[in-house]
Design a protein around this motif. Structure first.
Motif, PDB file in Angstrom:
ATOM      1  N   ASP A 601      36.661  36.603  44.886  1.00 27.51           N
ATOM      2  CA  ASP A 601      36.066  35.766  43.837  1.00 27.51           C
ATOM      3  C   ASP A 601      36.985  35.833  42.622  1.00 27.51           C
ATOM      4  O   ASP A 601      37.354  36.932  42.188  1.00 27.51           O
ATOM      5  CB  ASP A 601      34.669  36.309  43.485  1.00 27.51           C
ATOM      6  CG  ASP A 601      33.929  35.382  42.527  1.00 27.51           C
ATOM      7  OD1 ASP A 601      34.604  34.796  41.649  1.00 27.51           O
ATOM      8  OD2 ASP A 601      32.702  35.248  42.646  1.00 27.51           O
ATOM      9  N   PRO A 602      37.374  34.675  42.053  1.00 34.88           N
ATOM     10  CA  PRO A 602      38.259  34.689  40.867  1.00 34.88           C
ATOM     11  C   PRO A 602      37.723  35.544  39.715  1.00 34.88           C
ATOM     12  O   PRO A 602      38.491  36.014  38.878  1.00 34.88           O
ATOM     13  CB  PRO A 602      38.330  33.213  40.458  1.00 34.88           C
ATOM     14  CG  PRO A 602      38.011  32.467  41.704  1.00 34.88           C
ATOM     15  CD  PRO A 602      37.058  33.315  42.475  1.00 34.88           C
ATOM     16  N   LYS A 603      36.397  35.748  39.667  1.00 36.29           N
ATOM     17  CA  LYS A 603      35.812  36.547  38.575  1.00 36.29           C
ATOM     18  C   LYS A 603      35.919  38.046  38.869  1.00 36.29           C
ATOM     19  O   LYS A 603      35.682  38.871  38.000  1.00 36.29           O
ATOM     20  CB  LYS A 603      34.337  36.158  38.395  1.00 36.29           C
ATOM     21  CG  LYS A 603      34.187  34.731  37.840  1.00 36.29           C
ATOM     22  CD  LYS A 603      32.736  34.349  37.719  1.00 36.29           C
ATOM     23  CE  LYS A 603      32.663  32.899  37.200  1.00 36.29           C
ATOM     24  NZ  LYS A 603      31.676  32.112  37.888  1.00 36.29           N
ATOM     25  N   ASN A 604      36.270  38.396  40.092  1.00 36.08           N
ATOM     26  CA  ASN A 604      36.417  39.807  40.468  1.00 36.08           C
ATOM     27  C   ASN A 604      37.547  40.437  39.648  1.00 36.08           C
ATOM     28  O   ASN A 604      38.639  39.863  39.548  1.00 36.08           O
ATOM     29  CB  ASN A 604      36.736  39.882  41.967  1.00 36.08           C
ATOM     30  CG  ASN A 604      36.705  41.300  42.500  1.00 36.08           C
ATOM     31  OD1 ASN A 604      37.256  42.213  41.907  1.00 36.08           O
ATOM     32  ND2 ASN A 604      36.056  41.465  43.641  1.00 36.08           N
ATOM     33  N   PRO A 605      37.326  41.620  39.066  1.00 41.24           N
ATOM     34  CA  PRO A 605      38.352  42.260  38.214  1.00 41.24           C
ATOM     35  C   PRO A 605      39.683  42.504  38.950  1.00 41.24           C
ATOM     36  O   PRO A 605      40.738  42.553  38.328  1.00 41.24           O
ATOM     37  CB  PRO A 605      37.716  43.610  37.817  1.00 41.24           C
ATOM     38  CG  PRO A 605      36.266  43.516  38.173  1.00 41.24           C
ATOM     39  CD  PRO A 605      36.085  42.403  39.142  1.00 41.24           C
ATOM     40  N   THR A 606      39.619  42.648  40.285  1.00 41.95           N
ATOM     41  CA  THR A 606      40.865  42.929  41.034  1.00 41.95           C
ATOM     42  C   THR A 606      41.670  41.662  41.348  1.00 41.95           C
ATOM     43  O   THR A 606      42.792  41.747  41.851  1.00 41.95           O
ATOM     44  CB  THR A 606      40.539  43.644  42.374  1.00 41.95           C
ATOM     45  OG1 THR A 606      39.677  42.803  43.141  1.00 41.95           O
ATOM     46  CG2 THR A 606      39.879  44.990  42.136  1.00 41.95           C
ATOM     47  N   PHE A 607      41.080  40.481  41.067  1.00 37.92           N
ATOM     48  CA  PHE A 607      41.739  39.205  41.413  1.00 37.92           C
ATOM     49  C   PHE A 607      43.115  39.091  40.745  1.00 37.92           C
ATOM     50  O   PHE A 607      44.112  38.801  41.392  1.00 37.92           O
ATOM     51  CB  PHE A 607      40.845  38.027  40.997  1.00 37.92           C
ATOM     52  CG  PHE A 607      41.419  36.674  41.350  1.00 37.92           C
ATOM     53  CD1 PHE A 607      41.229  36.126  42.609  1.00 37.92           C
ATOM     54  CD2 PHE A 607      42.167  35.945  40.420  1.00 37.92           C
ATOM     55  CE1 PHE A 607      41.770  34.883  42.938  1.00 37.92           C
ATOM     56  CE2 PHE A 607      42.702  34.713  40.736  1.00 37.92           C
ATOM     57  CZ  PHE A 607      42.495  34.176  42.004  1.00 37.92           C
ATOM     58  N   GLU A 608      43.158  39.333  39.426  1.00 35.84           N
ATOM     59  CA  GLU A 608      44.409  39.193  38.678  1.00 35.84           C
ATOM     60  C   GLU A 608      45.455  40.183  39.176  1.00 35.84           C
ATOM     61  O   GLU A 608      46.637  39.854  39.304  1.00 35.84           O
ATOM     62  CB  GLU A 608      44.133  39.398  37.178  1.00 35.84           C
ATOM     63  CG  GLU A 608      45.328  39.132  36.269  1.00 35.84           C
ATOM     64  CD  GLU A 608      45.938  37.733  36.448  1.00 35.84           C
ATOM     65  OE1 GLU A 608      47.169  37.640  36.542  1.00 35.84           O
ATOM     66  OE2 GLU A 608      45.177  36.745  36.512  1.00 35.84           O
ATOM     67  N   GLY A 609      45.000  41.401  39.512  1.00 38.63           N
ATOM     68  CA  GLY A 609      45.917  42.426  40.025  1.00 38.63           C
ATOM     69  C   GLY A 609      46.507  42.026  41.373  1.00 38.63           C
ATOM     70  O   GLY A 609      47.700  42.216  41.620  1.00 38.63           O
ATOM     71  N   GLU A 610      45.664  41.448  42.246  1.00 40.00           N
ATOM     72  CA  GLU A 610      46.131  40.992  43.562  1.00 40.00           C
ATOM     73  C   GLU A 610      47.129  39.847  43.431  1.00 40.00           C
ATOM     74  O   GLU A 610      48.105  39.768  44.160  1.00 40.00           O
ATOM     75  CB  GLU A 610      44.938  40.546  44.428  1.00 40.00           C
ATOM     76  CG  GLU A 610      44.191  41.667  45.109  1.00 40.00           C
ATOM     77  CD  GLU A 610      45.035  42.443  46.118  1.00 40.00           C
ATOM     78  OE1 GLU A 610      45.914  41.858  46.766  1.00 40.00           O
ATOM     79  OE2 GLU A 610      44.819  43.662  46.229  1.00 40.00           O
TER      80      GLU A 610
END
Length: 686
Positions: A601-610
């Motif tokens: 989910d784009p809102k997941n905090p790990t999204f940007e890191g991935e």
């Protein structure tokens, strides 16, 4: 014939050495770097599309096509459509890795079947050959057909991604949300994609049509052999074997040319562009290839005519055979007439015009030799003029053959078939030794010039690859420097255009792979349908040359075709092995990361890191592949030099010294022929 020179030629034209040289000659056309370089960038672009799709959503379904969308599943959601593109790309790269690994395993089995085929062809018992050969050839064909299916399946997956992106771009234009200057760029890109699709379809149809003519070509070669042997008097073994060598060269050059034309896009696409409306097609590359394949025969006949000359005199006793009361020049003319007839049946092209002129000049010389030989009544000035014509003919055929080698990418030293190799061990007249020496010296220079030309073309293809790579990298740098809120619709469209480019390049390489396997399959089909049937049905085993019957010739033709099939399989094995290795090390982990990013989910905090991890991993993969490319480039240059050195050490060392004038003449003839093609290649590598 000089055994030392002949043995040296056999040594440098061993099957393995010729395979290695084919790898070198095909490098600018079938280099695996083109499969791999766009890989990490394509995956990175797909990753950025996932990132962009987390932005504000909207519909691209405002002006849909009347028949509805063919590829877009979710036209009401631009975000969902971008995810569809990423997902299709992920599927394509997974399929490519899986199928290329299977292709590697399959193509690795071809050499063992080839060894069994050679072993069978060397048997004297015809019943053994008839019983074993069909099954052995069938094994190679089965591999080719399965690999064709795998390559076509992968090509289709990349085609699906391309068609989806094209439909999205058209939907974006129709939704009227683009800036005016972007509209023009996208329209041009879509027109270019449409032309590429038409070109690819026409090129495929043209290749398949010409592959289908292989049977006819081989049948023609068999008929030439039969006709020549039936009309050749006893005791003319040297002329006969020289003629057979020319026929074998025709088959080798025809196959090499098919491969070069099929894998060198500039040769087909320029024709296709012309034939779909830009201007009338000037020449069909496949027709040119058929014409060029005869250059080896013409060269051999010209060398035979030249062997009648000793310095400033014509050896009339060698031109006219007192035992049979017939002139050898008369028999040579019949062979030239057959070649001319075959040339005239081809479509018009520059190569055809030149070759027909060479034929006519050669026949005119044969007429004069036949006229003067019986009575030996040639006046000194007539003899001098005739010698000049003969020398000019030799120069013409050397130039034409060099031009042919540049066009067809065929080796100057082709693999000698087993039956022919056994026959050429015997000695011969002084003129035969001189002919072998002259031919060897010409082949040395031709091979050196050819490898130099290939190095130059490879360098240009590498420069082109780096330029394309930089263009794709630049758009990624721009995208990554943007915050999500800064990315507008028009920037996304530009990204899709670049994605279309990257996927298009990968797809083109898979198209080549399909053609390679079609070539192998067609070669084996021709062996089974033409040569083998002729071998089985030949009631009369014609013995035109002592120690070399028509059955021996058919065996050599089967060997030549099977060898060429294994040669292409070796090329494929090299490409597939490297692709699988690099894909495992540098692509598949990135493809898995892309799958993970798509599931988040784009809102997941790990999204940007991935997203950042995928971007960094793709950059690092790009750098590693680039290092490998540079390493392979050094290896290519080293191997090219090694091949030239080997030819010099093995062959040049056993040749008698030649005058500076003679060496200059040979170099000039080779360079004249090679230069004819260089400009035509600019379109692809410039």
């Amino acid at each position: 014939m000089d055994i030392t020179v002949k043995n040296a030629v056999l040594k440098i034209s061993k099957a393995e050495a010729v395979r290695k040289e084919t790898e070198l000659l095909m490098k600018p056309y079938a280099n695996w770097e083109e499969y791999l370089m766009p890989g990490p960038l394509s995956i990175a672009i797909l990753g950025e599309l996932v990132f962009i799709s987390s932005n504000t959503d909207f519909s691209i379904n405002k002006n849909p096509p009347k028949s509805g969308f063919k590829y877009i599943k979710y036209p009401d959601s631009f975000r969902a459509s971008l995810m569809q593109v990423s997902n299709s790309g992920w599927i394509a790269f997974n399929e490519a890795h899986k199928n290329m690994d299977q292709i590697r395993l399959h193509s690795n089995n071809v050499p063992s079947y080839m060894k069994m085929t050679v072993k069978t062809l060397l048997q004297d018992n015809i019943q053994i050959v008839q019983a074993l050969l069909p099954g052995q050839l069938e094994n190679i064909r089965t591999i080719a057909d399965e690999c064709t299916r795998l390559a076509e399946s992968t090509e289709k997956k990349f085609t699906d991604v391309i068609l989806l992106i094209q439909e999205m771009l058209e939907a974006c234009l129709n939704s009227k949300q683009c800036y005016e200057e972007d509209v023009k760029e996208v329209q041009l890109k879509l027109e270019e994609a449409k032309l590429k699709k038409e070109s690819a379809e026409k090129a495929k149809a043209m290749a398949e049509k010409n592959f289908g003519k292989m049977d006819k070509q081989l049948d023609e070669v068999h008929k030439q052999f039969t006709s020549a042997m039936e009309s050749m008097p006893n005791g003319w073994e040297m002329i006969g074997m020289s003629f057979v060598e020319g026929l074998t060269n025709t088959v080798n050059e025809a196959v090499s040319g098919f491969l070069a034309v099929s894998s060198g896009p500039s040769k087909i696409v320029s024709l296709v562009k012309n034939s779909i409306g830009e201007k009338p097609a000037e020449s069909n590359p496949f027709a040119a290839n058929n014409v060029y394949s005869k250059s080896g025969q013409l060269l051999k006949l010209a060398e035979q005519i030249n062997s009648f000359v000793d310095k400033d005199k014509i050896k009339w006793s060698e031109v006219y055979d007192q035992k049979t009361s017939s002139a050898k020049s008369s028999w040579l003319k019949k062979q030239l007439q057959n070649i001319e007839s075959s040339l005239k049946s081809e479509e018009n092209c520059q190569a055809k015009e030149k070759s027909v002129v060479v034929c006519k000049d050669a026949m005119s010389i044969c007429d004069l030799l036949t006229e003067f030989a019986p009575k030996n009544n040639c006046k000194p000035e007539q003899e001098k003029d005739l010698i000049t014509k003969i020398q000019n003919l030799k120069a013409q055929t050397e130039q034409l053959d060099s031009e042919s080698k540049a066009f067809t990418n065929s080796s100057s030293f082709s693999a000698t078939p087993p039956q022919m190799a056994q026959n050429t061990q015997s000695g011969g007249k002084k003129s035969a030794a001189q002919m072998a020496t002259d031919n060897a010296r010409f082949r040395i220079e031709q091979s050196r010039a050819q490898l130099e030309k290939v190095q130059e073309m490879y360098q240009k293809s590498m420069e082109n690859l780096e330029k394309n790579n930089k263009e794709l990298s630049d758009i990624l740098v721009t995208m990554r420097s943007c915050e999500i809120k800064e990315i507008d619709f028009n920037t996304t469209v530009k990204m899709l255009v670049k994605g279309l480019d990257a996927m298009g390049r990968v797809k083109e390489q898979w198209e080549k792979m399909v053609r390679f396997f079609q070539m192998i399959s067609n070669l084996i089909n021709t062996c089974l349908n033409t040569s083998l049937k002729r071998f089985i049905s030949t009631a009369d085993n014609i013995q035109g040359i002592q120690g070399y019957s028509s059955n021996a010739f058919i065996k050599d033709m089967i060997y030549t075709q099977a060898f060429n099939a294994s040669n292409i399989a070796n090329l494929v094995y090299m490409i597939s092995g490297t692709y699988t290795e690099v894909s495992s090390k540098y692509l598949m982990d990135r493809v898995s990361s892309l799958g993970k990013l798509m599931a988040l989910d784009p809102k997941n905090p790990t999204f940007e890191g991935e997203r950042a991890k995928l971007a960094n991993d793709c950059d690092s993969a790009q750098n590693e592949i680039y290092k490998l490319v540079m390493k392979r480039k050094e290896e290519f240059e080293r191997d090219s030099k090694k091949r030239v050195d080997m030819i010099d050490q093995e062959l040049l060392a056993v040749l008698p010294p030649a005058s500076d004038e003679e060496i200059k003449k040979i170099k000039d003839n080779v360079q004249t022929g090679m230069k004819e093609i260089t400009a035509a290649e600019e379109d692809q590598f410039g």
